[in-house]
Design a protein around this motif. Structure first.
Motif, PDB file in Angstrom:
ATOM      1  N   UNK A 420      -7.420  -2.586  -1.780  1.00  0.00           N
ATOM      2  CA  UNK A 420      -6.075  -2.267  -2.259  1.00  0.00           C
ATOM      3  C   UNK A 420      -5.898  -0.753  -2.370  1.00  0.00           C
ATOM      4  N   UNK A 421      -6.887  -0.079  -2.909  1.00  0.00           N
ATOM      5  CA  UNK A 421      -6.813   1.375  -3.050  1.00  0.00           C
ATOM      6  C   UNK A 421      -6.704   2.044  -1.683  1.00  0.00           C
ATOM      7  N   UNK A 422      -7.471   1.535  -0.698  1.00  0.00           N
ATOM      8  CA  UNK A 422      -7.412   2.110   0.649  1.00  0.00           C
ATOM      9  C   UNK A 422      -6.012   1.923   1.255  1.00  0.00           C
ATOM     10  N   UNK A 423      -5.402   0.756   1.037  1.00  0.00           N
ATOM     11  CA  UNK A 423      -4.043   0.522   1.561  1.00  0.00           C
ATOM     12  C   UNK A 423      -3.028   1.404   0.841  1.00  0.00           C
ATOM     13  N   UNK A 424      -3.197   1.581  -0.461  1.00  0.00           N
ATOM     14  CA  UNK A 424      -2.279   2.451  -1.215  1.00  0.00           C
ATOM     15  C   UNK A 424      -2.394   3.911  -0.746  1.00  0.00           C
ATOM     16  N   UNK A 425      -3.597   4.323  -0.382  1.00  0.00           N
ATOM     17  CA  UNK A 425      -3.783   5.687   0.112  1.00  0.00           C
ATOM     18  C   UNK A 425      -3.006   5.909   1.404  1.00  0.00           C
ATOM     19  N   UNK A 431       4.394   8.307   2.670  1.00  0.00           N
ATOM     20  CA  UNK A 431       5.603   8.681   1.927  1.00  0.00           C
ATOM     21  C   UNK A 431       5.468  10.033   1.236  1.00  0.00           C
ATOM     22  N   UNK A 432       4.477  10.815   1.629  1.00  0.00           N
ATOM     23  CA  UNK A 432       4.235  12.099   0.954  1.00  0.00           C
ATOM     24  C   UNK A 432       5.405  13.060   1.090  1.00  0.00           C
ATOM     25  N   UNK A 433       6.156  12.940   2.173  1.00  0.00           N
ATOM     26  CA  UNK A 433       7.252  13.882   2.423  1.00  0.00           C
ATOM     27  C   UNK A 433       8.612  13.357   1.973  1.00  0.00           C
ATOM     28  N   UNK A 434       8.649  12.168   1.375  1.00  0.00           N
ATOM     29  CA  UNK A 434       9.936  11.630   0.928  1.00  0.00           C
ATOM     30  C   UNK A 434      10.479  12.448  -0.232  1.00  0.00           C
ATOM     31  N   UNK A 435      11.784  12.613  -0.233  1.00  0.00           N
ATOM     32  CA  UNK A 435      12.439  13.328  -1.325  1.00  0.00           C
ATOM     33  C   UNK A 435      12.957  12.310  -2.339  1.00  0.00           C
ATOM     34  N   UNK A 436      13.673  12.796  -3.331  1.00  0.00           N
ATOM     35  CA  UNK A 436      14.164  11.925  -4.400  1.00  0.00           C
ATOM     36  C   UNK A 436      15.070  10.838  -3.848  1.00  0.00           C
ATOM     37  N   UNK A 438      11.487   9.566  -5.220  1.00  0.00           N
ATOM     38  CA  UNK A 438      10.140   9.541  -4.693  1.00  0.00           C
ATOM     39  C   UNK A 438       9.603   8.124  -4.693  1.00  0.00           C
ATOM     40  N   UNK A 439       8.990   7.705  -3.593  1.00  0.00           N
ATOM     41  CA  UNK A 439       8.424   6.365  -3.521  1.00  0.00           C
ATOM     42  C   UNK A 439       6.936   6.454  -3.217  1.00  0.00           C
ATOM     43  N   UNK A 440       6.219   5.394  -3.606  1.00  0.00           N
ATOM     44  CA  UNK A 440       4.765   5.403  -3.475  1.00  0.00           C
ATOM     45  C   UNK A 440       4.225   4.153  -2.779  1.00  0.00           C
ATOM     46  N   UNK A 441       5.013   3.080  -2.725  1.00  0.00           N
ATOM     47  CA  UNK A 441       4.531   1.832  -2.142  1.00  0.00           C
ATOM     48  C   UNK A 441       5.552   1.281  -1.156  1.00  0.00           C
ATOM     49  N   UNK A 442       5.086   0.355  -0.332  1.00  0.00           N
ATOM     50  CA  UNK A 442       5.975  -0.249   0.669  1.00  0.00           C
ATOM     51  C   UNK A 442       7.131  -1.008   0.032  1.00  0.00           C
ATOM     52  N   UNK A 447      16.447   0.965   3.284  1.00  0.00           N
ATOM     53  CA  UNK A 447      16.750   0.499   4.647  1.00  0.00           C
ATOM     54  C   UNK A 447      16.366   1.523   5.706  1.00  0.00           C
ATOM     55  N   UNK A 448      16.621   2.784   5.426  1.00  0.00           N
ATOM     56  CA  UNK A 448      16.299   3.830   6.401  1.00  0.00           C
ATOM     57  C   UNK A 448      14.792   3.925   6.620  1.00  0.00           C
ATOM     58  N   UNK A 449      14.027   3.825   5.536  1.00  0.00           N
ATOM     59  CA  UNK A 449      12.576   3.911   5.659  1.00  0.00           C
ATOM     60  C   UNK A 449      11.998   2.668   6.321  1.00  0.00           C
ATOM     61  N   UNK A 450      12.610   1.521   6.069  1.00  0.00           N
ATOM     62  CA  UNK A 450      12.170   0.302   6.755  1.00  0.00           C
ATOM     63  C   UNK A 450      12.353   0.457   8.258  1.00  0.00           C
ATOM     64  N   UNK A 451      13.480   1.019   8.655  1.00  0.00           N
ATOM     65  CA  UNK A 451      13.758   1.219  10.085  1.00  0.00           C
ATOM     66  C   UNK A 451      12.739   2.157  10.713  1.00  0.00           C
ATOM     67  N   UNK A 452      12.258   3.133   9.932  1.00  0.00           N
ATOM     68  CA  UNK A 452      11.309   4.116  10.449  1.00  0.00           C
ATOM     69  C   UNK A 452       9.894   3.563  10.518  1.00  0.00           C
ATOM     70  N   UNK A 453       9.460   2.861   9.461  1.00  0.00           N
ATOM     71  CA  UNK A 453       8.049   2.504   9.332  1.00  0.00           C
ATOM     72  C   UNK A 453       7.749   1.032   9.637  1.00  0.00           C
ATOM     73  N   UNK A 454       8.755   0.236   9.882  1.00  0.00           N
ATOM     74  CA  UNK A 454       8.523  -1.194  10.117  1.00  0.00           C
ATOM     75  C   UNK A 454       9.083  -1.633  11.469  1.00  0.00           C
TER      76      UNK A 454
END
Length: 518
Positions: A420-425, A431-436, A438-442, A447-454
């Motif tokens: 779990x820790x490895x997946x969270x890393x 998501x390190x570059x996301x602005x406000x 701020x998100x940390x998990x899937x 919607x915009x991030x889903x389109x980018x990463x999924x």
């Protein structure tokens, strides 16, 4: 004579600076507190005067006026006792003019001793932002306040005092007091203990895997199965596979518990993720927060942790429906006439329920345990919109006798936790570059991030479309499937979502398909 010093008032889980102005003048003897005080502040007059007298000071019969500014913000609680008492003694010239850049908070007992207050942590955080150099609080709150000072690496000196006399001695410089400090690293040291280890749970391999996925991506889960199948035990084992709290998460969680007066005296910082399990008779206000003084509810107390709702259909329909906003927004807005307060509510919802009000859906002979109409009324308490907001639906069947008597060979929580820790890393880097915000998990993706990463290939997209048509899924369920599939791929260390990840994600929407089939 007029005396002025600093105190603080709580609004939600944050504090604002309050100026306490105490004036003692000639006239008809009286004691008036103005500045929108609540009943607890108004009733403090006799408590303060008695504490002052029992501490060896004399208050002459004069006209006493205390103003708490700004006057348009309601002042709640007993933490203004000490600053008001110090202000009066300052007006009587019993204390030297040593209030500059000092903030004082504390509740007085009748003998002049000090009692613990709520919200010392947010008060200390605010003090650092306001340029306060010295913070005086009851000794029981000193470590809690010092945590904020250590976190901000500010130059504030935190002093813990046990009585009014000690406060006067500190302000007059008649005694030497050592500032309280806290070693943050020591608070996080030591192995954390959990109620249940996954290795102790017999069978239920599929449910354990689903909870591993939920822990890796921060997904909400509902488990449905007969009594005794292990749903509650699985939920209690989930904290053991979650990643440890980071310091920023711990600080934010501690602020909530500090304001709610639930912080343990021996633990000035929450270093384990909260696990809240309210009874099904819990009211809407207790669950979501509010009341006359707008206290945080269970959804906020579970922030950065788990909210476990056992026997989900037994909760009132209204109580369940108020969960929809915090599940979507990860915060709760409590509105009152004078103020609107926002509390964080970034929790994982883990729900458990039986398939029938009689327990199991069918008896050993294959017959329904209750009439279909009764089962339908029971299940109808769980609305479609609420189910839509739950990412993973798990069927938890009865444990086979062979599993109960078999020697345990299941993985321990610590082993699962490492995956779990490895997946969270992976997600933190993603998501390190996301602005406000701020998100940390899937689970937090928009919607915009889903389109980018999924993104899916053509074959997988067709598979998802077929599943949506066959299962009559909503657009929200479509997004949930992609988020869960992304997490499954992260656990496999895959950069892209493969067909096998998508199929597994679709299978976790089984309640959308056969929730009413009995």
């Amino acid at each position: 004579m007029l005396s002025t010093l600093n105190a603080a008032a709580l609004i939600g889980i944050d504090a604002i600076k309050v100026t306490v102005e105490a004036n003692v003048a000639g006239g008809i003897p009286s004691f008036t507190v103005v500045g929108l005080p609540d009943n607890a502040v108004r009733e403090s007059r006799e408590r303060i005067l008695t504490a002052i007298r029992n501490s060896g000071f004399t208050i002459p019969p004069k006209k006493i006026t205390v103003n708490l500014a700004p006057a348009d913000i309601k002042k709640v609680g007993t933490a203004f006792d000490l600053p008001v008492a110090i202000g009066l003694l300052g007006s009587l010239e019993l204390i030297g003019n040593r209030f500059e850049e000092t903030l004082i908070m504390g509740e007085l007992a009748l003998d002049g001793s000090l009692r613990r207050i709520n919200g010392a942590l947010p008060v200390a955080i605010m003090a650092g932002k306001e340029g306060i150099k010295r913070l005086i609080v009851p000794m029981e709150n000193a470590a809690e306040a010092a945590v904020a000072v250590s976190a901000a690496k500010s130059a504030i000196e935190v002093y813990g005092v046990e009585s009014l006399n000690e406060t006067v001695a500190l302000l007059n410089g008649k005694r030497v007091f050592t500032p309280v400090t806290v070693n943050i690293a020591e608070l996080f040291e030591g192995e954390q203990e959990y109620l249940v280890d996954f290795a102790d749970i017999k069978g239920q391999g599929a449910a354990k895997k689903a909870l591993e996925i939920a822990a890796a991506g921060g997904h909400n889960v509902i488990m449905i199965g007969p009594p005794g199948s292990g749903k509650t035990m699985l939920a209690k084992g989930l904290p053991g596979i979650l990643p440890p709290l980071g310091f920023e998460e711990a600080l934010e969680t501690t602020k909530i518990y500090s304001v709610a007066s639930l912080l343990e005296k021996e633990r000035p910082l929450m270093v384990t993720r909260p696990f809240r399990s309210p009874h099904h008779t819990t009211s809407n206000i207790a669950l979501i927060g509010g009341g006359s003084t707008a206290k945080p509810g269970e959804v906020s107390l579970a922030h950065n942790g788990i909210l476990f709702l056992d026997e989900l259909p037994e909760f009132s329909r209204n109580a369940l429906e108020v969960l929809r906003q915090p599940l979507e927004e990860r915060e709760v807005t409590v509105s009152r006439i004078s103020v609107t307060t926002r509390y964080p509510a970034g929790f994982m919802l883990i729900a458990a329920m039986n398939p029938s009000p009689a327990g199991a859906l069918k008896d050993p002979d294959g017959n329904l345990t209750a009439p279909p109409q009764q089962i339908q009324r029971y299940l109808s308490k769980i609305s479609g919109p609420l189910l839509d907001r739950i990412d993973i639906h798990i069927d938890v069947p009865k444990v086979e006798n062979s599993d109960l008597f078999a020697a345990s060979s299941a993985e321990s929580s610590m082993t699962i936790r490492q995956r779990v820790i490895a997946a969270r890393k992976i997600q933190q880097e993603r998501f390190a570059t996301t602005t406000a915000p701020k998100i940390f998990t899937n689970a937090q993706m928009n919607s915009r991030q889903i389109k980018t990463w999924c993104q899916l290939d053509r074959e997988s997209s067709q598979k998802l479309m077929d599943a949506m048509n066959r299962m009559n899924l909503s657009a929200r369920a479509h997004d949930r499937i992609l988020k869960v599939s992304r997490t499954i791929a992260d656990l496999d260390g895959c950069q892209h979502i493969a067909m096998k990840h998508l199929i597994q994600g679709i299978q976790y929407r089984n309640l959308d398909r056969d929730f009413w089939s009995f």
